[in-house]
Structures are given as C-alpha cells and as structure tokens.
Design a protein around this motif. Structure first.
Motif, PDB file in Angstrom:
ATOM      1  N   THR A 233      23.520  20.036  36.521  1.00  0.00           N
ATOM      2  CA  THR A 233      23.004  19.282  37.672  1.00  0.00           C
ATOM      3  C   THR A 233      22.862  20.208  38.870  1.00  0.00           C
ATOM      4  OG1 THR A 233      23.370  17.486  39.258  1.00  0.00           O
ATOM      5  CG2 THR A 233      25.353  18.495  38.319  1.00  0.00           C
ATOM      6  N   HIS A 236      20.611  17.649  43.637  1.00  0.00           N
ATOM      7  CA  HIS A 236      19.475  17.465  44.558  1.00  0.00           C
ATOM      8  C   HIS A 236      19.095  18.742  45.299  1.00  0.00           C
ATOM      9  CE1 HIS A 236      19.814  13.167  43.908  1.00  0.00           C
ATOM     10  NE2 HIS A 236      21.074  13.225  44.264  1.00  0.00           N
ATOM     11  N   GLU A 260      18.869  12.007  37.467  1.00  0.00           N
ATOM     12  CA  GLU A 260      18.990  11.318  38.760  1.00  0.00           C
ATOM     13  C   GLU A 260      19.225  12.286  39.915  1.00  0.00           C
ATOM     14  OE1 GLU A 260      21.071   8.703  35.596  1.00  0.00           O
ATOM     15  OE2 GLU A 260      20.749  10.826  36.021  1.00  0.00           O
ATOM     16  N   GLN A 261      19.664  13.517  39.589  1.00  0.00           N
ATOM     17  CA  GLN A 261      19.962  14.498  40.645  1.00  0.00           C
ATOM     18  C   GLN A 261      19.034  15.710  40.573  1.00  0.00           C
ATOM     19  OE1 GLN A 261      24.127  15.060  39.604  1.00  0.00           O
ATOM     20  NE2 GLN A 261      24.782  13.528  41.096  1.00  0.00           N
ATOM     21  N   THR A 270      22.757  10.520  45.632  1.00  0.00           N
ATOM     22  CA  THR A 270      23.692  10.059  44.589  1.00  0.00           C
ATOM     23  C   THR A 270      25.123  10.563  44.776  1.00  0.00           C
ATOM     24  OG1 THR A 270      23.236  11.941  43.124  1.00  0.00           O
ATOM     25  CG2 THR A 270      21.803  10.014  42.888  1.00  0.00           C
ATOM     26  N   VAL A 271      25.360  11.337  45.838  1.00  0.00           N
ATOM     27  CA  VAL A 271      26.717  11.868  46.052  1.00  0.00           C
ATOM     28  C   VAL A 271      27.160  11.677  47.498  1.00  0.00           C
ATOM     29  CG1 VAL A 271      26.708  13.616  44.224  1.00  0.00           C
ATOM     30  CG2 VAL A 271      25.748  14.199  46.445  1.00  0.00           C
ATOM     31  N   MET A 284      28.441  12.158  37.703  1.00  0.00           N
ATOM     32  CA  MET A 284      27.293  11.796  36.862  1.00  0.00           C
ATOM     33  C   MET A 284      27.123  12.803  35.722  1.00  0.00           C
ATOM     34  SD  MET A 284      24.468  10.515  39.637  1.00  0.00           S
ATOM     35  CE  MET A 284      23.547   9.308  38.736  1.00  0.00           C
TER      36      MET A 284
END
Length: 575
Positions: A233, A236, A260-261, A270-271, A284
C-alpha cells in the motif's frame, strides 16, 4: 484579545502592496474573526528542522505559502549563484501528493528561473528518493522537494538537497538561513523565465528503477521471487508511481496492491494518519494479507521515503515490525551478502543515529565493519558518505522507519528498501524460514534489543514552551536512578557534554549540537529525550536488552523486557 506589537508589525508588512489582494483579504478576516489564529500564523518565522521546513499551509510568516517558500528559494538562489559564479547552475524539483504541492513547486521553479538558474521540474508527483537520485543523475547543484512526509493534510514542506544528493547540513544550512532572513519579501523574483524550466519524467524514472534493482537485488532465484506473496500500500502517496514497476522489473510477480489506498490523495481518506509507524495506517493492508494468506505487508508514507512492514510471527499471525527491527534485518542481510561476496575488507561502514537501536553497533562489530552513529535524520548519514570518501558505505537506517541501501540515493529510500526486504523474505521462505524467524536468529546471535517510543504532541505557542521546560527540567535535575538501576552517564548534545555520574567527570561530545539528552543505565538501558525537528512533539526513546540463548525462550525474555520498559515509563510519569 490584544495582539502583541511585534506580531502587528509583521501583519502590517503583509498588508503592503508587495503581497497580493487574496493575502490581504485573508489577513483582514483573521484580524476580526480569528485573532488567536493570526497570532499563531505570525508569532515566529518557520524554521528549518530535522527534515527541512514543514508547517501548516496558510497566510503568515509561520505558515507554508508562496511568500515563505519564495523567500527561501530567493535566498537559496543567491547562495547557489555566489557558490558557482562561472557555471550554468541547475536545480531539480520534485513534489508529493499534498494539497498545493504542484502549484508551490511551480512557484519555486519560477523563482529559480527568474534568477537565471536552469530548472528540471518533475511533470507529476514523485517519491522523495528520486529527487536525490535525479540531482546526481542530472549533475545539478541543488534540489528541492515539496513534501510534509506523514504530517496531517493541512501541512506541507520544503526540503533542500545539495550537490552530493544529501540534504543541507552545517555550516551551509546556517549560511543559507542567514541569507534568507536578511532578505525582504520585495526582493523575491517571482517572474519566471519559462525557457529555463524543463519538465522531466520517464528517462529519470527508468534510470532510478534500474539503480534500485542493482543496489537492492542479491541473487534471489526467480522461483523464490515468484513464490513470495506481497501486499503493498502506498497510503494514498507517491510510491505508487514507482514501486509496482520496480517489483515487476525485479521479478516479483505476486504483488497485491490495496486498491482503496492506491490513488494519490492529499486528504488521506482511509487513514487517520498516513504514517507507516502507526499500526492503524496498515490495517487495510494487513486485513488483505490475512484474506489472501500473504507473506509480507509493506506500506510507504506519502512521499515514499519510509516503509512499514508486517510479517507472520511464530504463530502465523501478521505482526508489525518497528523501524529498529526492519533496520537490523536489512543491515544484517546486506552484511551477510557482502561477506559471501568477499567484499568486506575492514574499510566499510554502516550508518545509524543516536536515537536508534544499539544493536546496529553489535551487528557491525560481528562482521568487522564500523558503525558510524550521527544525529537524527538521514542528512547526517549522507554527510558520513561525503566526509569519508575512502570508506565504502553499505547501508544505514534510523528508528523512524527509514533505510538507505548503498549511496545512489543520499536519503532514506522506501523504493530500494522495499525491494531489499522482499529479497530477505523471499530467500528466507525458499530456505524454509521466515523474515520473523530471521529476526529472532539475530537476537540469539547479537542480543535481544527491544525499543519503545513515546511521542507527546504539544501544539502552538504554549506547547512549544512546555516542551522547552521539559528539556530544562531534565537537564537541570538529571535523574540519578531509574527502575532500581543507577544512571551511569548523561549525554547532552546541546551542550556537547558527557557527564559520568559516578565520577562527576565531564567529557566533550564531538558531534554537532542538537537538543537531545540521552541517559545510560548500568544494565545497558538507554533513554533518550528529543523535541521533534519537524512536528510539535517531544519524543522519548527507550532501549532495553537481555541475552537470548534460544528462540524457545523468546517470549519469556520479551515479557521481561516489556515489563522493564513499563516500569521506566511509569517512574518517569510519561504514561
């Protein structure tokens, strides 16, 4: 609320025609509706810290905006032109996923070009390590990256690199800061010379990826690479632009990205915090790993220079490693590879920092290699490479989840480090072991070192004063005994002294000054207090250790070390 006169003087300067109407409007609004915010925005000038300059975006001298960054860049331009009088000077600029990073990067490029300096500007967001690489690859004199690393979304920042690819260090940083402080805002040249701005992308990307593979690959069989199941991940952030392609070109095929990231987003939706040091940030990714039975999880921070790692423990459950653990795993692996290749001659070194695990020194000693220890921040490890050109740098890291493999990049580099840790994991799996078991083997060989960090956030003017007072108290009233262990000595990096509490003898520390205090206890425990150079925090670092005679006794010894840390924290009233 009465606004102090020194702040009003600064505010009035920002209401002159040198500043644009939008700035005037925001200030006038703050004067009536948010005087406290106005004071916070102007009570000091933003300062350069451990990782450059970071701050909240907004209007004022204590904020990141086109004027504060413009002033930095004008001062830096003056310094570059003075340092290289008869050359066509060149700089390279990169930026991350944060709000306004792209527009601020263009402002910085405009100021450099207005001063007659050739600018290479990345055409889109990129991880920080490629900036350090590009600086040397393009033979530039300096480099800038616009990033606030893992800080909250309202932050941005400005990091300065010099010719060697490393961040600015003394005395240059002080010389440049002096030039910046002497400048008037009216002296900033904002009118770009577009002919001097060149956009860069693919060529530098490919050279960087190739360099990462060459530095971080160690004869891992093709089948072993393909057999390692990875979850990745980018939280983002920017690493998504280079890490997947690096994996692919290096031969790792089972890479599962947290979708999702995946998309860069300065809001980090998301964080709570895009910081791989925080277990929550990798939730995640670890959930996906459990679902697909992955071997390893890797998460990188927004500017792609630090990485968090999770692996399966002895019970097969995904567990997060801390920065000290990942650092010793990667360092020991590198040293073993160098040893097998017959490349250790006694003229090599690894790098670490004063707040990182002492286990680094133990491992280096075991391989007949020097461990150089510097202040917090990779600029000091990069400086070691520059200061000791006749010694070969193997690798180095610090506890805050950063690692540097070789010297192609002179800063922490999550791209090469991601590849390196997968090499360790793939080779361990092929040999019937795991990354976690390899860590425990190191504890048996070199001693079980366990570290713990407490970070206290103290925001604003009051917070800064509180942090200052905490350090004064620790200096003026040093603890004599902690957890029934006598304090042997206290290192004070601000005063460059080592006080031996048994003999009262004072020695001199030969390392640059920094606001850091380290207590050493008679059982080998190390306690460090350090205000952060980039965030409104004071950090306390704890390191305890005991011998470990076998992996079977790991849990018992770990419980002892955990209890020791708990007792120390309670006694120092930090919980």
């Amino acid at each position: 609320m009465n606004i102090p006169q020194n702040i009003l003087d600064k505010v009035n300067e920002w209401l002159t025609p040198v500043f644009d109407n939008e700035t005037h409007k925001i200030i006038e609004e703050m004067m009536t509706s948010s005087p406290k915010e106005l004071e916070e925005s102007f009570y000091k000038n933003l300062e350069f810290g451990t990782g450059g300059m970071r701050g909240i975006m907004g209007v004022g001298t204590n904020r990141i905006n086109k004027y504060t960054l413009g002033k930095n860049t004008q001062g830096l331009s003056d310094y570059i032109l003075k340092s290289f009088p008869n050359e066509q000077t060149k700089v390279v600029i990169a930026y991350d996923c944060r709000h306004n990073s792209d527009t601020l990067a263009k402002v910085v490029a405009d100021v450099f070009s207005a001063n007659g300096i050739k600018v290479y500007l990345f055409s889109a967001l990129r991880p920080t390590p490629i900036l350090s690489f590009a600086l040397k690859y393009l033979n530039c004199h300096a480099g800038i990256v616009l990033t606030a690393s893992h800080n909250p979304p309202e932050y941005n920042g400005y990091k300065v690199y010099w010719q060697d690819g490393g961040q600015l260090v003394p005395p240059q940083d002080e010389e440049i800061i002096k030039l910046i402080e002497e400048l008037k805002y009216s002296e900033i040249k904002f009118s770009a010379n577009e002919d001097l701005i060149e956009y860069i992308d693919t060529e530098v990307d490919q050279a960087f990826i190739q360099s990462s593979i060459e530095n971080a690959s160690f004869n891992t069989p093709k089948e072993a690479k393909e057999n390692l199941k990875i979850v990745f991940t980018s939280l983002h952030g920017t690493a998504i632009t280079l890490v997947p392609e690096t994996f692919s070109k290096a031969g790792y095929t089972d890479v599962n990205i947290v979708k999702e990231q995946e998309v860069p987003d300065g809001n980090f939706p998301t964080v709570k915090s895009p910081n791989p040091e925080e277990p929550e940030a990798l939730l995640m990714a670890t959930d996906l790993a459990e679902k697909i039975n992955a071997d390893i999880v890797i998460g990188t921070d927004p500017d792609g220079d630090r990485l968090g790692i999770a692996v399966r423990n002895l019970e097969g459950k995904m567990t997060l490693l801390n920065g000290n653990q990942t650092m010793v795993i990667m360092t020991a692996f590198l040293l073993e590879q160098w040893k097998r290749a017959g490349k250790i001659t006694g003229n090599e070194f690894i790098g670490s920092t004063i707040v990182s695990t002492p286990m680094m020194t133990e491992i280096a000693s075991g391989y007949g290699v020097e461990c150089k220890v510097g202040l917090t921040g990779f600029k000091w490890i990069a400086k070691m490479i520059k200061d000791f050109p006749n010694q070969k740098f193997i690798g180095g890291g610090e506890e805050s989840f950063g690692y540097m493999v070789g010297d192609a990049v002179r800063d922490k580099d999550a791209v090469a480090a991601t590849l390196l840790v997968c090499e360790v994991a793939a080779q361990a799996k092929a040999a019937g072991s795991t990354l976690y078991q390899e860590l425990l083997n190191l504890y048996v060989d070199f001693g079980f070192y366990k570290e713990y960090l407490i970070s206290l956030t103290k925001k604003g003017i009051e917070g800064a004063n509180e942090i200052k007072q905490m350090m004064i108290d620790l200096r003026e009233n040093p603890l004599k005994e902690i957890n029934n262990q006598r304090v042997v000595c206290v290192e004070d990096y601000q005063n460059s002294t080592v006080l031996n509490l048994f003999t009262n003898k004072i020695e001199t520390l030969h390392i640059p000054k920094s606001d850091v205090l380290i207590y050493y206890l008679e059982d080998g425990t190390k306690i460090c207090a350090r205000p952060s150079g980039t965030e409104p925090k004071i950090k306390f670092y704890f390191s305890v250790n005991e011998p470990l005679d076998s992996i079977e006794n790991f849990k018992k010894v770990e419980a002892d070390l955990d209890q020791k840390i708990k007792n120390i924290v309670a006694e120092m009233q930090l919980n």
